[in-house]
Scaffold this motif. Structure first.
Motif, mmCIF file in Angstrom:
data_model
loop_
_atom_site.group_PDB
_atom_site.id
_atom_site.type_symbol
_atom_site.label_atom_id
_atom_site.label_comp_id
_atom_site.label_asym_id
_atom_site.label_seq_id
_atom_site.Cartn_x
_atom_site.Cartn_y
_atom_site.Cartn_z
ATOM 1 N N GLY A 22 0.817 -1.209 0.000
ATOM 2 C CA GLY A 22 0.000 0.000 0.000
ATOM 3 C C GLY A 22 0.853 1.262 0.000
ATOM 4 O O GLY A 22 2.076 1.213 -0.200
ATOM 5 N N ASP A 23 0.184 2.391 0.256
ATOM 6 C CA ASP A 23 0.897 3.669 0.270
ATOM 7 C C ASP A 23 1.976 3.699 1.357
ATOM 8 O O ASP A 23 3.006 4.359 1.203
ATOM 9 N N ALA A 24 1.753 2.946 2.449
ATOM 10 C CA ALA A 24 2.735 2.930 3.543
ATOM 11 C C ALA A 24 4.093 2.426 3.053
ATOM 12 O O ALA A 24 5.138 2.942 3.456
ATOM 13 N N GLY B 81 3.494 10.180 -10.242
ATOM 14 C CA GLY B 81 2.177 10.096 -9.608
ATOM 15 C C GLY B 81 1.588 11.477 -9.477
ATOM 16 O O GLY B 81 1.940 12.396 -10.227
ATOM 17 N N SER B 82 0.729 11.646 -8.496
ATOM 18 C CA SER B 82 0.006 12.918 -8.379
ATOM 19 C C SER B 82 0.871 13.987 -7.715
ATOM 20 O O SER B 82 1.827 13.690 -6.989
ATOM 21 N N THR B 83 0.492 15.224 -7.933
ATOM 22 C CA THR B 83 1.207 16.350 -7.326
ATOM 23 C C THR B 83 1.104 16.286 -5.804
ATOM 24 O O THR B 83 2.094 16.529 -5.099
ATOM 25 N N GLU C 296 -8.862 21.880 -11.969
ATOM 26 C CA GLU C 296 -8.184 20.697 -11.421
ATOM 27 C C GLU C 296 -7.818 19.725 -12.541
ATOM 28 O O GLU C 296 -8.301 19.848 -13.665
ATOM 29 N N GLU C 297 -7.007 18.729 -12.174
ATOM 30 C CA GLU C 297 -6.725 17.649 -13.117
ATOM 31 C C GLU C 297 -7.838 16.609 -12.983
ATOM 32 O O GLU C 297 -7.918 15.906 -11.979
ATOM 33 N N GLN C 298 -8.703 16.501 -14.023
ATOM 34 C CA GLN C 298 -9.829 15.567 -13.903
ATOM 35 C C GLN C 298 -9.374 14.115 -14.042
ATOM 36 O O GLN C 298 -9.928 13.227 -13.432
HETATM 37 P P1 NAD Z 1 -0.688 8.715 -6.526
HETATM 38 O O1 NAD Z 1 0.144 9.903 -6.235
HETATM 39 O O2 NAD Z 1 -1.946 8.523 -5.778
HETATM 40 O O3 NAD Z 1 0.143 7.366 -6.318
HETATM 41 C C1 NAD Z 1 1.372 7.125 -6.981
HETATM 42 C C2 NAD Z 1 2.184 6.140 -6.183
HETATM 43 O O4 NAD Z 1 2.586 6.723 -4.935
HETATM 44 C C3 NAD Z 1 1.463 4.845 -5.818
HETATM 45 O O5 NAD Z 1 2.365 3.774 -6.005
HETATM 46 C C4 NAD Z 1 1.139 5.049 -4.340
HETATM 47 O O6 NAD Z 1 0.997 3.851 -3.622
HETATM 48 C C5 NAD Z 1 2.352 5.812 -3.868
HETATM 49 N N1 NAD Z 1 2.178 6.601 -2.636
HETATM 50 C C6 NAD Z 1 1.035 7.061 -2.087
HETATM 51 N N2 NAD Z 1 1.293 7.785 -0.980
HETATM 52 C C7 NAD Z 1 2.638 7.792 -0.838
HETATM 53 C C8 NAD Z 1 3.525 8.399 0.099
HETATM 54 N N3 NAD Z 1 3.083 9.167 1.098
HETATM 55 N N4 NAD Z 1 4.860 8.214 -0.078
HETATM 56 C C9 NAD Z 1 5.334 7.488 -1.114
HETATM 57 N N5 NAD Z 1 4.538 6.881 -2.019
HETATM 58 C C10 NAD Z 1 3.207 7.032 -1.879
HETATM 59 O O7 NAD Z 1 -0.939 8.801 -8.102
HETATM 60 P P2 NAD Z 1 -1.892 7.895 -8.979
HETATM 61 O O8 NAD Z 1 -3.311 8.271 -8.653
HETATM 62 O O9 NAD Z 1 -1.443 6.489 -8.899
HETATM 63 O O10 NAD Z 1 -1.530 8.416 -10.459
HETATM 64 C C11 NAD Z 1 -2.202 9.428 -11.143
HETATM 65 C C12 NAD Z 1 -1.384 10.696 -11.145
HETATM 66 O O11 NAD Z 1 -0.110 10.449 -11.733
HETATM 67 C C13 NAD Z 1 -1.994 11.804 -11.989
HETATM 68 O O12 NAD Z 1 -1.887 13.021 -11.295
HETATM 69 C C14 NAD Z 1 -1.115 11.842 -13.234
HETATM 70 O O13 NAD Z 1 -1.091 13.071 -13.913
HETATM 71 C C15 NAD Z 1 0.210 11.488 -12.654
HETATM 72 N N6 NAD Z 1 1.105 11.008 -13.694
HETATM 73 C C16 NAD Z 1 2.172 11.779 -14.056
HETATM 74 C C17 NAD Z 1 3.019 11.367 -15.079
HETATM 75 C C18 NAD Z 1 4.178 12.208 -15.516
HETATM 76 O O14 NAD Z 1 5.031 11.705 -16.238
HETATM 77 N N7 NAD Z 1 4.253 13.467 -15.145
HETATM 78 C C19 NAD Z 1 2.775 10.157 -15.718
HETATM 79 C C20 NAD Z 1 1.677 9.395 -15.323
HETATM 80 C C21 NAD Z 1 0.855 9.822 -14.298
#
Ligand code: NAD
Length: 469
Positions: free
Chosen positions: A200-202, A220-222, A372-374
């Protein structure tokens, strides 16, 4: 899917005490379980990676490239099994899943072919001065769920090509195909070079504080990217962050609407809108705005939406329940603010996380769908009068990943393109990334660049050697 899913640590499959369900987004039902790695597994994986790194850093570039090519070929050889797993856990149509496996393999091979550079700089008091790019050690790779194989493998490829070993954590929503890649890596590469842990996220948090990890490569997300950076500060880990986007496409009034609409639609809706560099806002100049919105709505109505295993399906479901709920809430907000729905407009009446491709007009900034990013199959079309205004509105965001300008007049298009605050700008196109070109964002869309020589160098330290005779 017959064999159980295992962690791969030091080249060996390993079970965990805990497990978590993996849900098929086309049904909303669990179909498999993934091992839930503990902190002890992470310690083992980091130790295995460190041991593998000590050998791998001595391997010369030609041998490294050959090993990485063999890894890419081993992935290609398992395309069908990997693609089926990806469709099941991620939801994308099987043709798109096959393409993802191919692109993941190409990223490995394309990255292996890059030249990191370095070498003689100038003469100094002790003689020649040389710059070395030195591998960092163990890289923790944390990936999202929208394109699990491509995104994990592009980070893995850069880490390996620069001489590091990795511990990879896929998203808990899409862990399975990545676990299989870990098994393939264990057969194709030296033991311990690529370790895969699901959790998980942990688990991600533990990675960002682990003293044995030298760098975190994160996509991942911002919101999560900010947490990663804050947490990595305690050990001053290097970070590269490829984060969210809210890409604007600016469409000028001299375009051929009929020709542009299908291309714009594909750039916004591929993977059901779940692409970081998807078009997420369209700014259309007044004279063509209505015609463009209508043409996009016609595209949306033509889409075949369904389970990715059904033949001829164009788009699959949204990948997970929280994202499905978020996209529907954003759509609800758009309605409440007077948005007009030209096509689509909500969830399908069937199990799974299906949302009809939706085109919305009549909104302005302030609506969630604009600000926002939808990250889903809902697209706002916004009108504008002059280029100046479109540029200002496109740039009025904390994101800065990609942007595009569409015009029949190259000079007009370039004048707009030069003023867009985004890591990638396309003229008469939108989307696409390759291993030879740096990709990443301005502002809160990330830190650093992935891919290209610039990306590769972010997986190495710089050592300047004086007296390098
Ligand atoms: P997310 O940020 O929710 O999760 C990404 C990863 O981070 C997962 O593996 C998650 O388990 C892990 N994670 C969660 N909390 C964490 C923490 N506190 N510390 C370390 N890791 C943690 O993102 P998502 O919902 O899986 O992905 C979608 C997002 O990714 C969108 O915002 C999208 O735009 C972005 N994205 C960016 C790119 C890029 O190249 N810029 C490419 C693909 C996706």
């Amino acid at each position: 899917m017959s064999a159980p899913f295992l962690l791969t640590i030091g080249g060996e499959g390993m079970a965990a005490d805990g497990a978590f369900p993996v849900i098929d987004p086309a049904t909303g039902e669990p179909f498999a379980t993934a091992p839930d790695a503990s902190e002890a597994h992470l310690d083992l994986a980091v130790a295995a990676a460190r041991a593998a790194f000590l050998s791998w850093r001595q391997v010369d570039t030609a041998a490294r490239r050959a090993a990485m090519r063999a890894f890419a070929d081993a992935i290609r050889a398992e395309t069908e099994a990997l693609a089926a797993l990806l469709t099941r856990e991620q939801g994308k149509p099987l043709t798109a899943a096959r393409r993802e496996v191919a692109v993941a393999a190409d990223r490995i091979e394309g990255t292996a072919a890059l030249d990191i550079g370095g070498g003689y700089l100038r003469e100094g008091p002790q003689g020649p001065v040389r710059l070395d790019y030195v591998p960092m050690g163990v890289v923790g790779v944390i990936a999202p769920w929208n394109a699990p194989l491509i995104l994990a493998m592009q980070m893995v490829a850069q880490a390996l090509a620069a001489g590091n070993a990795v511990v990879v954590k896929p998203s808990p929503f899409t862990p399975l195909a990545t676990l299989r890649l870990g098994e393939i890596a264990a057969r194709a590469l030296p033991a311990g070079l690529v370790n895969t842990l699901s959790g998980g996220d942990a688990l991600g948090r533990w990675m960002t504080t682990h003293p044995g990890i030298d760098k975190i490569a994160f996509i991942g997300s911002t919101a999560t990217g900010k947490k990663v950076m804050a947490s990595a500060a305690a050990t001053l880990k290097r970070v590269s962050l490829e984060l969210g986007g809210n890409d604007a496409a600016i469409v000028l009034d001299d375009v051929d609407v009929a020709a542009v609409a299908p291309r714009l639609f594909a750039s916004a809706f591929a993977n059901s809108g779940q692409i970081c560099m998807a078009v997420k806002r369209v700014y259309a100049q007044a004279a063509i705005a209505d015609a463009l919105a209508e043409a996009l709505a016609a595209e949306a109505r033509r889409v075949r939406l369904g389970n990715g295993f059904e033949p001829d399906v164009d788009l699959g479901p949204v990948q997970n329940r929280p994202q499905f709920d978020k996209v529907l809430a954003i759509l609800q907000d758009a309605r409440a603010r007077g948005g007009r729905i030209l096509a689509g407009g909500g969830a399908l009446d069937r199990p799974g996380y299906f949302i009809a491709p939706t085109i919305v007009t009549g909104l302005t900034e302030g609506a969630r769908l604009v600000d926002e990013e939808q990250f889903g199959p809902v697209l706002p079309i916004l009108g504008f009068d002059i280029e100046e205004e479109a540029v200002a509105r496109a740039n009025a965001t904390r994101f800065g990943l990609g942007a595009s300008v569409w015009s029949g007049d190259q000079a007009r298009a370039e004048a707009v393109a030069r003023r867009l605050e985004a890591g990638t700008v396309w003229i008469n196109g939108h989307g696409g990334a390759t291993p030879d070109l740096p990709f990443g964002g301005f502002k809160e869309s990330g830190i650093g660049r992935g891919m290209g020589v610039a990306g590769l160098r972010s997986y190495a330290e710089i050592r300047v050697v004086h007296g390098a005779h």
